[in-house]
Design a protein around this motif. Structure first.
Motif, PDB file in Angstrom:
ATOM      1  N   UNK A  88      41.413 -46.965  -3.635  1.00 59.61           N
ATOM      2  CA  UNK A  88      42.400 -47.985  -3.250  1.00 59.61           C
ATOM      3  C   UNK A  88      42.463 -49.059  -4.334  1.00 59.61           C
ATOM      4  N   UNK A  89      41.298 -49.434  -4.836  1.00 60.09           N
ATOM      5  CA  UNK A  89      41.254 -50.450  -5.879  1.00 60.09           C
ATOM      6  C   UNK A  89      41.961 -49.947  -7.138  1.00 60.09           C
ATOM      7  N   UNK A  90      41.644 -48.723  -7.520  1.00 58.01           N
ATOM      8  CA  UNK A  90      42.266 -48.146  -8.704  1.00 58.01           C
ATOM      9  C   UNK A  90      43.773 -48.041  -8.570  1.00 58.01           C
ATOM     10  N   UNK A 146      38.872 -40.520   4.501  1.00 54.69           N
ATOM     11  CA  UNK A 146      39.126 -41.336   3.309  1.00 54.69           C
ATOM     12  C   UNK A 146      40.547 -41.938   3.314  1.00 54.69           C
ATOM     13  N   UNK A 147      41.569 -41.195   3.786  1.00 49.37           N
ATOM     14  CA  UNK A 147      42.918 -41.769   3.756  1.00 49.37           C
ATOM     15  C   UNK A 147      43.014 -43.101   4.494  1.00 49.37           C
ATOM     16  N   UNK A 148      42.338 -43.201   5.647  1.00 46.44           N
ATOM     17  CA  UNK A 148      42.385 -44.455   6.402  1.00 46.44           C
ATOM     18  C   UNK A 148      41.803 -45.596   5.578  1.00 46.44           C
ATOM     19  N   UNK A 149      40.703 -45.294   4.866  1.00 48.03           N
ATOM     20  CA  UNK A 149      40.076 -46.330   4.036  1.00 48.03           C
ATOM     21  C   UNK A 149      41.017 -46.717   2.899  1.00 48.03           C
ATOM     22  N   UNK A 150      41.636 -45.711   2.267  1.00 50.29           N
ATOM     23  CA  UNK A 150      42.569 -46.001   1.176  1.00 50.29           C
ATOM     24  C   UNK A 150      43.673 -46.922   1.671  1.00 50.29           C
ATOM     25  N   UNK A 151      44.130 -46.639   2.916  1.00 53.48           N
ATOM     26  CA  UNK A 151      45.254 -47.395   3.440  1.00 53.48           C
ATOM     27  C   UNK A 151      44.875 -48.819   3.823  1.00 53.48           C
ATOM     28  N   UNK A 152      43.833 -48.942   4.634  1.00 49.56           N
ATOM     29  CA  UNK A 152      43.417 -50.273   5.099  1.00 49.56           C
ATOM     30  C   UNK A 152      43.022 -51.139   3.906  1.00 49.56           C
ATOM     31  N   UNK A 188      35.097 -57.911   2.041  1.00 50.53           N
ATOM     32  CA  UNK A 188      34.078 -57.489   3.010  1.00 50.53           C
ATOM     33  C   UNK A 188      34.639 -57.211   4.419  1.00 50.53           C
ATOM     34  N   UNK A 189      35.457 -58.109   4.980  1.00 50.22           N
ATOM     35  CA  UNK A 189      35.951 -57.817   6.336  1.00 50.22           C
ATOM     36  C   UNK A 189      36.761 -56.519   6.390  1.00 50.22           C
ATOM     37  N   UNK A 190      37.589 -56.294   5.378  1.00 45.82           N
ATOM     38  CA  UNK A 190      38.391 -55.067   5.377  1.00 45.82           C
ATOM     39  C   UNK A 190      37.510 -53.845   5.163  1.00 45.82           C
ATOM     40  N   UNK A 191      36.486 -54.006   4.341  1.00 45.97           N
ATOM     41  CA  UNK A 191      35.556 -52.893   4.141  1.00 45.97           C
ATOM     42  C   UNK A 191      34.889 -52.532   5.465  1.00 45.97           C
ATOM     43  N   UNK A 192      34.487 -53.561   6.199  1.00 49.68           N
ATOM     44  CA  UNK A 192      33.829 -53.318   7.475  1.00 49.68           C
ATOM     45  C   UNK A 192      34.785 -52.646   8.461  1.00 49.68           C
ATOM     46  N   UNK A 193      36.030 -53.140   8.512  1.00 51.43           N
ATOM     47  CA  UNK A 193      36.994 -52.518   9.439  1.00 51.43           C
ATOM     48  C   UNK A 193      37.248 -51.070   9.058  1.00 51.43           C
ATOM     49  N   UNK A 194      37.448 -50.796   7.779  1.00 52.56           N
ATOM     50  CA  UNK A 194      37.762 -49.405   7.457  1.00 52.56           C
ATOM     51  C   UNK A 194      36.542 -48.517   7.657  1.00 52.56           C
ATOM     52  N   UNK A 195      35.354 -49.098   7.491  1.00 56.22           N
ATOM     53  CA  UNK A 195      34.173 -48.289   7.788  1.00 56.22           C
ATOM     54  C   UNK A 195      34.141 -47.937   9.275  1.00 56.22           C
ATOM     55  N   UNK A 196      34.454 -48.918  10.126  1.00 58.84           N
ATOM     56  CA  UNK A 196      34.471 -48.651  11.571  1.00 58.84           C
ATOM     57  C   UNK A 196      35.485 -47.548  11.899  1.00 58.84           C
ATOM     58  N   UNK A 197      36.671 -47.652  11.291  1.00 62.46           N
ATOM     59  CA  UNK A 197      37.691 -46.624  11.544  1.00 62.46           C
ATOM     60  C   UNK A 197      37.213 -45.251  11.081  1.00 62.46           C
ATOM     61  N   UNK A 198      36.591 -45.214   9.899  1.00 63.61           N
ATOM     62  CA  UNK A 198      36.121 -43.925   9.372  1.00 63.61           C
ATOM     63  C   UNK A 198      35.020 -43.360  10.270  1.00 63.61           C
ATOM     64  N   UNK A 199      34.149 -44.232  10.736  1.00 64.28           N
ATOM     65  CA  UNK A 199      33.066 -43.785  11.615  1.00 64.28           C
ATOM     66  C   UNK A 199      33.644 -43.221  12.912  1.00 64.28           C
TER      67      UNK A 199
ATOM     68  N   UNK B  10      45.553 -54.250  15.784  1.00 61.11           N
ATOM     69  CA  UNK B  10      45.730 -52.825  15.934  1.00 61.11           C
ATOM     70  C   UNK B  10      47.167 -52.438  15.685  1.00 61.11           C
ATOM     71  N   UNK B  11      48.029 -53.302  16.176  1.00 56.60           N
ATOM     72  CA  UNK B  11      49.427 -53.034  15.931  1.00 56.60           C
ATOM     73  C   UNK B  11      49.691 -52.991  14.445  1.00 56.60           C
ATOM     74  N   UNK B  12      49.066 -53.964  13.778  1.00 54.92           N
ATOM     75  CA  UNK B  12      49.230 -54.067  12.341  1.00 54.92           C
ATOM     76  C   UNK B  12      48.690 -52.822  11.653  1.00 54.92           C
ATOM     77  N   UNK B  13      47.453 -52.461  12.031  1.00 54.17           N
ATOM     78  CA  UNK B  13      46.855 -51.320  11.353  1.00 54.17           C
ATOM     79  C   UNK B  13      47.628 -50.059  11.696  1.00 54.17           C
TER      80      UNK B  13
END
Lengths: 270, 318
Positions: A88-90, A146-152, A188-199, B10-13
């Protein structure tokens, strides 16, 4: 609707509530059922007990599956987050040609039908002898999430002011230092959220795991296999646990986002 | 507070998921392209260009996603004894079972898509008319099922639709029927289950589109004397139409590849494409045939997805 009659609004509300019930009733029913004392599924349960919870937690097969699911979700989500985050960064910080194609390819697992991914991975992993292996499962789950992480993270990085990084560089920080001291804390907050989604994504995955998992039993795979054969009330327990887990994870995401919106240390005045 | 931010997030995501598809192929807009160029000159070539960051995931995707899919697709054209062949495709056309499964899948998918639109549109419209706490709660109740495991949501329908389930007992209590109506293990159960599972996928983006409609537009029409029905059909509905079409396409696409719900609620009696693939892989290994079906399914989905992107891009261009 502007100016519509009370009658029209009541009909709309009735349909809306019916639709909402259609969506939520299944979840609302499963939870009380798990506390039933009966051995057949009836709603509402006539008597309450923890009988099925005892059966569930006393069953070593379910506990083994729980452990496998947790370990698999933990490893694969970290891989997905690491690689997805870098990508995502790249994607946001490069202007090289073919970037659009790369991003399309990264997101493809999200939109391709899971059944086709499952068939392809089955055939592909069988070819290289990794069918039924834990590594195969980790790779598959990492690709699916991984796609969810790339997106978030992509959204978060886009919002992140590039000038902050430029300031760090211009003050002589190396790339690594910039990443560690500036980029990561802000993200950090976005990293944590995407980790939760991936988990969550990995913990819920059924189709691919059923195809390529071999003897590895995860909770959803075992649940799926049971549901195809018979309806055992123990399933209500795992359904309740999964639902609770989802609610907690979403609440965590919400809490992180709520803090994020209040605390914007790097908001630069335009 | 929690519910508030949760539903927003959630809506956003969720919106990100559907929105991202629109610009997934196009390079993301860079607001400060000029500054980027300066920054690049600070570092050194390859890694600074950002491309280096893509490589790890790119390697993983190519090795563990693109390669297996490519290999699978090629299998359908290859026979160990005869070499290059179209045989797998020919036998698909010749065997009536495959055509029947295809017709079955298309039929259920069309019904589920229509049911989704019929329930989802009024639901989203109703959500827009709510305000304050009620709105937040309803949004949260639509978002939550979206994230709950499909297995849990499908399983619950067994409890509701079974012979001794809620629906049947209500029907009998009302005196509408004396013997239980068979809802499970047939196309009815599969249709109900799939509709429920896919509904948030339609409602959430549709609701987001409806919220974007400017109330002043509707008020202007009303002040000019248009009756509510006319306002709805001439202004409101046309404005939501592109999103509705995009969402319906997406739902239809997901229907075609649906596997879990038909397997559980169909009880092995309702065959959809995905379940036949499962059989071809896991029961009587016939990889070539499975590959041929997968190829066709993938091509059909790509076409639908291309149509979806076309519609979706039009929406986001507004």
């Amino acid at each position: 609707m502007i100016g519509s009659s009370l009658w029209a609004r009541s009909i709309l509300a009735a349909i809306g509530i019916a639709g909402l019930l259609f969506l939520t009733a299944p979840l609302a029913i499963v939870i009380p059922m798990s506390f039933s004392s009966e051995s057949v599924l009836t709603f509402p349960p006539s008597d309450l007990s923890l009988r099925w919870y005892e059966a569930f937690f006393g069953d070593t097969r379910w506990m083994d599956a729980m452990r496998t699911s947790a370990v698999l979700a933990l490893i694969s989500s970290i891989v997905a987050l690491g690689l997805g985050g870098l990508a995502a960064y790249g994607l946001r910080r490069s202007s090289i040609g073919g970037r659009g194609w790369a991003e399309g390819n990264f997101l493809a697992p999200l939109f391709a039908p899971t059944i086709i991914i499952a068939v392809a991975l089955y055939i592909g992993l069988a070819k290289v002898g990794l069918l039924g292996s834990f590594i195969g499962l980790v790779l598959a789950h990492a690709i699916l999430n991984a796609p969810l992480c790339v997106m978030v993270l992509g959204v978060a990085i886009e919002e992140f002011d590039l000038r902050i990084e430029q300031v760090a560089w211009s003050l002589g920080a190396s790339w690594f230092l910039t990443l560690r001291k500036v980029v990561l804390p802000v993200l950090a907050p976005s990293l944590l959220t995407s980790w939760i989604f991936a988990f969550m994504g990995s913990f819920d995955e059924v189709i691919v795991t059923s195809f390529i998992g071999g003897t590895y039993q995860t909770v959803p795979k075992m649940m799926f296999n049971q549901l195809k054969i018979e309806v055992d009330p123990t399933i209500t327990v795992i359904a309740t646990l999964l639902t609770t887990f989802t609610v907690l994870a979403l609440a965590a995401v919400a809490a992180i986002r709520a803090r994020l919106s209040k605390f914007k240390p790097f908001a630069v005045a335009q | 507070m929690l519910a508030d931010s949760q539903s927003d997030t959630l809506n956003e995501s969720y919106a990100n998921i559907s929105r991202s598809s629109a610009h997934e192929m196009a390079p993301p807009p860079h607001k400060n392209e000029g500054e980027l160029a300066t920054s690049r000159s600070c570092g050194s070539g390859f890694i600074t260009s950002g491309f280096g960051f893509l490589i790890p995931l790119l390697v993983l995707i190519v090795v563990a996603f693109d390669a297996p899919i490519g290999y699978m697709l090629s299998l359908a054209f290859w026979d160990n004894t005869k070499g290059f062949t179209f045989q797998s495709y020919e036998s698909l056309l010749e065997a009536p079972i495959y055509l029947r499964v295809l017709a079955n899948t298309l039929g259920i998918s069309v019904i589920v898509t229509f049911a989704n639109v019929a329930i989802g549109y009024p639901l989203a419209h109703w959500m827009r008319s709510l305000s304050g706490r009620a709105k937040i709660i309803v949004i949260a109740l639509v978002v939550l099922p979206f994230w709950v495991s499909v297995l849990v949501r499908t399983y619950a329908w067994i409890v509701i639709l079974g012979n001794d389930g809620l629906v049947n007992r209500t029907l009998q209590w009302l005196g509408l029927t004396h013997t239980p109506v068979q809802f499970l293990y047939n196309a009815i159960g599969v249709t109900i289950g799939m509709t429920a599972v896919l509904l948030p996928l339609l409602v959430l983006p549709l609701y987001a589109a409806m919220v974007r409609i400017d109330d002043r537009l509707l008020r202007a029409a009303a002040s000019l004397g248009a009756p509510p029905r006319m306002i709805f059909w001439k202004i409101y509905f046309p404005l939501t139409m592109p999103t509705l079409a995009a969402c319906a396409l997406l739902v239809f696409m997901f229907c075609l590849g649906f596997y879990i719900t038909p397997a559980i609620l169909g009880g092995g009696r309702v065959s959809m494409i995905a379940n036949v693939l499962d059989m071809l892989i896991n029961q009587f290994p016939n990889w070539a045939q499975a590959s041929a079906i997968s190829t066709i399914l993938l091509v059909v989905m790509l076409l639908i997805f291309a149509a979806y992107r076309r519609v979706d891009q039009k929406v986001s261009a507004k």
